[in-house]
Scaffold this active site. Structure first.
Site, PDB file in Angstrom:
ATOM      1  N   GLY A  27      43.690  15.596  -1.195  1.00  0.00           N
ATOM      2  CA  GLY A  27      43.959  16.865  -1.846  1.00  0.00           C
ATOM      3  C   GLY A  27      43.719  18.000  -0.878  1.00  0.00           C
ATOM      4  O   GLY A  27      43.492  17.786   0.308  1.00  0.00           O
ATOM      5  N   VAL A  29      41.885  21.396   0.889  1.00  0.00           N
ATOM      6  CA  VAL A  29      40.537  21.602   1.407  1.00  0.00           C
ATOM      7  C   VAL A  29      39.633  22.196   0.330  1.00  0.00           C
ATOM      8  O   VAL A  29      40.065  23.027  -0.475  1.00  0.00           O
ATOM      9  CB  VAL A  29      40.576  22.502   2.664  1.00  0.00           C
ATOM     10  CG1 VAL A  29      41.046  23.912   2.309  1.00  0.00           C
ATOM     11  CG2 VAL A  29      39.235  22.542   3.351  1.00  0.00           C
ATOM     12  N   GLY A  32      36.641  19.164  -3.409  1.00  0.00           N
ATOM     13  CA  GLY A  32      35.500  18.386  -3.892  1.00  0.00           C
ATOM     14  C   GLY A  32      35.585  16.905  -3.662  1.00  0.00           C
ATOM     15  O   GLY A  32      34.915  16.120  -4.345  1.00  0.00           O
ATOM     16  N   SER A  34      34.531  14.952  -1.016  1.00  0.00           N
ATOM     17  CA  SER A  34      33.271  14.357  -0.556  1.00  0.00           C
ATOM     18  C   SER A  34      32.202  14.407  -1.644  1.00  0.00           C
ATOM     19  O   SER A  34      31.401  13.472  -1.798  1.00  0.00           O
ATOM     20  CB  SER A  34      32.778  15.086   0.699  1.00  0.00           C
ATOM     21  OG  SER A  34      33.724  14.973   1.750  1.00  0.00           O
ATOM     22  N   LEU A 464      63.320  22.939  40.002  1.00  0.00           N
ATOM     23  CA  LEU A 464      63.590  24.163  39.262  1.00  0.00           C
ATOM     24  C   LEU A 464      64.992  24.690  39.530  1.00  0.00           C
ATOM     25  O   LEU A 464      65.627  24.345  40.538  1.00  0.00           O
ATOM     26  CB  LEU A 464      62.561  25.223  39.632  1.00  0.00           C
ATOM     27  CG  LEU A 464      61.111  24.966  39.210  1.00  0.00           C
ATOM     28  CD1 LEU A 464      60.184  25.987  39.857  1.00  0.00           C
ATOM     29  CD2 LEU A 464      60.965  24.990  37.692  1.00  0.00           C
ATOM     30  N   SER A 467      66.305  25.781  43.141  1.00  0.00           N
ATOM     31  CA  SER A 467      65.526  25.072  44.162  1.00  0.00           C
ATOM     32  C   SER A 467      66.402  24.545  45.299  1.00  0.00           C
ATOM     33  O   SER A 467      65.909  24.240  46.386  1.00  0.00           O
ATOM     34  CB  SER A 467      64.759  23.906  43.533  1.00  0.00           C
ATOM     35  OG  SER A 467      65.658  22.966  42.965  1.00  0.00           O
ATOM     36  N   SER A 537      66.185  18.457  34.811  1.00  0.00           N
ATOM     37  CA  SER A 537      65.507  17.320  34.143  1.00  0.00           C
ATOM     38  C   SER A 537      63.990  17.546  34.113  1.00  0.00           C
ATOM     39  O   SER A 537      63.241  16.872  34.824  1.00  0.00           O
ATOM     40  CB  SER A 537      65.860  15.992  34.817  1.00  0.00           C
ATOM     41  OG  SER A 537      65.693  16.020  36.207  1.00  0.00           O
TER      42      SER A 537
END
Length: 629
Positions: A27, A29, A32, A34, A464, A467, A537
């Protein structure tokens, strides 16, 4: 002296005969979860005195209930959980009553920990979905209900908690039940039992509460003790994923694993699912001796009557009821990591004991957990659920997830980090995969390469934008052509005008672009050519995928290493300037990452030397290694 031993034996025998229920609490946060488990453990008197003393001490330090005992602290074991008052990890607890044994998984409510909730749900038979009576059904309530349904849970308890904080109102309870029932109508649950509770004070947890005289149903524990969730796995077709080949000496060869469906007897015929080869069971071996029969859930070693080819990842099955075997299937997928799913990228898929490379070939849609509507999607982000087609590198044996969780549930693993990135549930096999076969050809790659006097290969230039990849690749091809070699150059911009004209520059589209280029390069290699590719790539995963498509020694990764500052100075197309101005999105090096090769076959540093010298060095590399004469 004999009486205590007899009593103990009688007690243990009674415990063994009790049925076991695995359930989870989930459910949103702070609903209840715990606290409810702590209350169950406390009220069933399963806490030792030292546990109670520690609980009282921790309640004073970390508690959120004033001076009362904070039962959530029994389960919230992590220091971070106690300080924040939330559950982060999955906590498992065992308890038992006179009627049944239980294993309960307390799962986190925060959206960012949805993956942990899915882990708990994957082994559970029932879900206790908690709703804060003050807040009603929330997005995370719906998400957890949907995931529980996907993961095969068919029984639900809708625990409307903190009913005391709304004055034990029947109208509030009925409204929440109506909202949840309307949402869950399409989820396929066999039973939905709504119960108004106060986990803090114990109302309708162990015993019926006088504060809710309008509620005629059972308290939570009574329902958990009585609900029938037995899964008839032993009545299903026989399934035995082989975990390992047990060969302790030359006189023994068995196959070890856990039966995940059906039952098997000595003498029964079994088949290897993928090959169809049949044999019979000669022995069923366990640590406690041989068995005549074993059923689902038993960990055994099977000795077969014949020498058959079986290895880890294979599945032994009933010959007349074999699982599907295919290399393509449709499945639901829960995405469990911050990095988005990229269709076309190669992941590892672990299904049972088999691990194979896999790609999402088509993402059909993703699901809105609020409405269960389906929306078009190209990718999935953390905690999103989608549906798509998958393709594995080799055929695998599986059953639909709704028939057998163990044979239809899988995880996806990142090939570089080994992190689990997704959890999937197979829906059905794509039958078209069984109708496509490799056509045997008389003229093969070796014959084509021999005719050309060269070794075929892919020269994969990566780096890059700006390049110098295309410049150097072009010079290399001219040098090879001058020597009479047969080549083809695949350039990034040129491919975008044809083969990949329908793709953009998102990460998902970049992955698909490189997948297509890799497949095209593979065909050129099969034709005996030396193919050169000049693509940014940017991702290591796709470069590795392209390498895996061709044979050993047929992929040469060439890293054209140029600092981004120098690339920007060159900027022949003005792309960096536009990217800096925000006019180009997802531009590598600016707004999209570039993952440099870690072990490139050739590392070209363009700060020194000129393109002609770099091209000459690459040609020399090819000559030294026998690609060209």
């Amino acid at each position: 002296m004999n009486a205590p031993s007899a009593d103990l034996a009688k007690f243990l025998a009674a415990q063994e005969k009790k049925s076991l229920l695995r359930f989870l609490t989930c459910g949103s946060v702070d609903d209840g979860k715990s606290t409810l488990i702590g209350r169950l453990l406390y009220d069933t008197k399963l806490l030792f005195e030292d546990h109670l003393a520690a609980l009282e001490k921790d309640s004073k330090k970390f508690g959120t209930t004033g001076g009362d005992i904070d039962f959530a602290l029994l389960v919230d074991g992590l220091e971070a959980e106690r300080e924040q008052g939330i559950t982060i990890d999955v906590a498992y607890r065992f308890f038992a009553t006179d009627r049944r044994k239980f294993i309960v998984a307390d799962t986190p409510g925060h959206e960012q920990y949805t993956r942990n909730m899915a882990t708990g749900a994957s082994n559970s038979e029932l879900a206790v979905i908690l709703v804060d009576a003050r807040k009603g059904v929330l997005v995370q309530t719906r998400r957890h209900a949907y995931i529980a349904s996907l993961l095969g849970i068919r029984h639900v308890v809708l625990a409307v908690n903190k009913i005391d904080l709304v004055g034990f109102s029947k109208d509030v309870f009925d409204g929440i039940v109506r909202d949840f029932a309307a949402f869950a109508e399409r989820l396929g649950f066999q039973s939905i039992v709504p119960i108004p509770i106060s986990a803090r004070f114990g109302d309708n947890v162990i015993a019926k509460s006088a504060n809710t005289p309008w509620y005629a149903g059972p308290p939570l524990l009574a329902h958990l003790e009585a609900v029938d969730v037995e899964s008839p796995l032993a009545d299903k077709p026989f399934r035995f994923p082989v975990q390992w080949v047990n060969r302790p000496n030359l006189d023994f060869r068995g196959f070890s694993g856990t039966i995940v469906g059906g039952r098997v007897k000595v003498g029964d015929a079994v088949a290897v699912a993928k090959s169809g080869r049949s044999t019979a069971v000669k022995r069923i071996v366990t640590m406690d001796g041989d068995l005549k029969e074993a059923a689902a859930g038993a960990a055994v070693t099977l000795v077969l009557a014949d020498e058959v080819d079986v290895s880890r990842g294979d599945v032994l099955s009933a010959p007349v009821a074999r699982p599907d075997v295919a290399d393509q299937f449709a499945a639901h997928l829960l995405w469990m990591t911050e990095d988005e799913l990229l269709p076309g990228r190669q992941y590892l898929m672990k299904l049972g004991t088999a691990t194979v490379p896999v790609q999402v070939t088509a993402l059909k849609h993703k699901v809105d957990v609020n409405t269960l509507d389906q929306h078009a999607a190209k990718t999935l982000h953390l905690n999103e659920v989608g549906y798509g087609n998958f393709s594995t590198s080799q055929p695998i044996a599986f059953d639909p997830y709704h028939d057998n969780r163990d044979m239809g549930g899988f995880i996806l693993i990142d090939r570089f980090t080994n992190a689990t990135v997704g959890a999937g549930m197979i829906d059905f096999g794509l039958r078209r995969a069984t109708n496509v076969h490799w056509q045997a050809l008389d003229v093969d790659k070796e014959a084509r390469a021999a005719q050309k006097g060269q070794r075929p290969a892919v020269l994969w230039f990566t780096g890059l934008s700006g390049s110098g990849k295309s410049t150097i690749a072009n010079l290399v091809e001219k040098a090879l052509l001058a020597e009479g070699k047969h080549t083809y150059l695949l350039d990034g911009d040129n491919i975008r005008h044809g083969l990949s004209r329908d793709l953009g520059f998102t990460d998902a589209d970049r992955v698909e672009n490189i997948r297509r280029v890799g497949e095209a390069a593979k065909l050129f290699v099969d034709a005996g050519l030396i193919v050169l590719t000049a693509f940014i790539s940017p991702f290591r995963s796709e470069r590795r995928m392209a390498r895996d498509l061709v044979g050993a020694g047929e992929f040469i990764e060439i890293f054209v290493d140029t600092p981004i500052e120098l690339c920007e100075q060159r900027d022949p197309k003005g792309l960096y300037q536009k990217a800096r101005a925000g006019e180009i999105k997802n531009f590598t090096g600016i707004s999209s990452p570039y993952e440099a090769p870690e072990r490139a076959d050739l590392h070209i540093e363009t700060v020194t030397g000129d393109p002609a010298a770099h091209a000459a060095a690459i040609v020399a590399y090819l000559r030294e290694r026998g690609y060209i004469g």
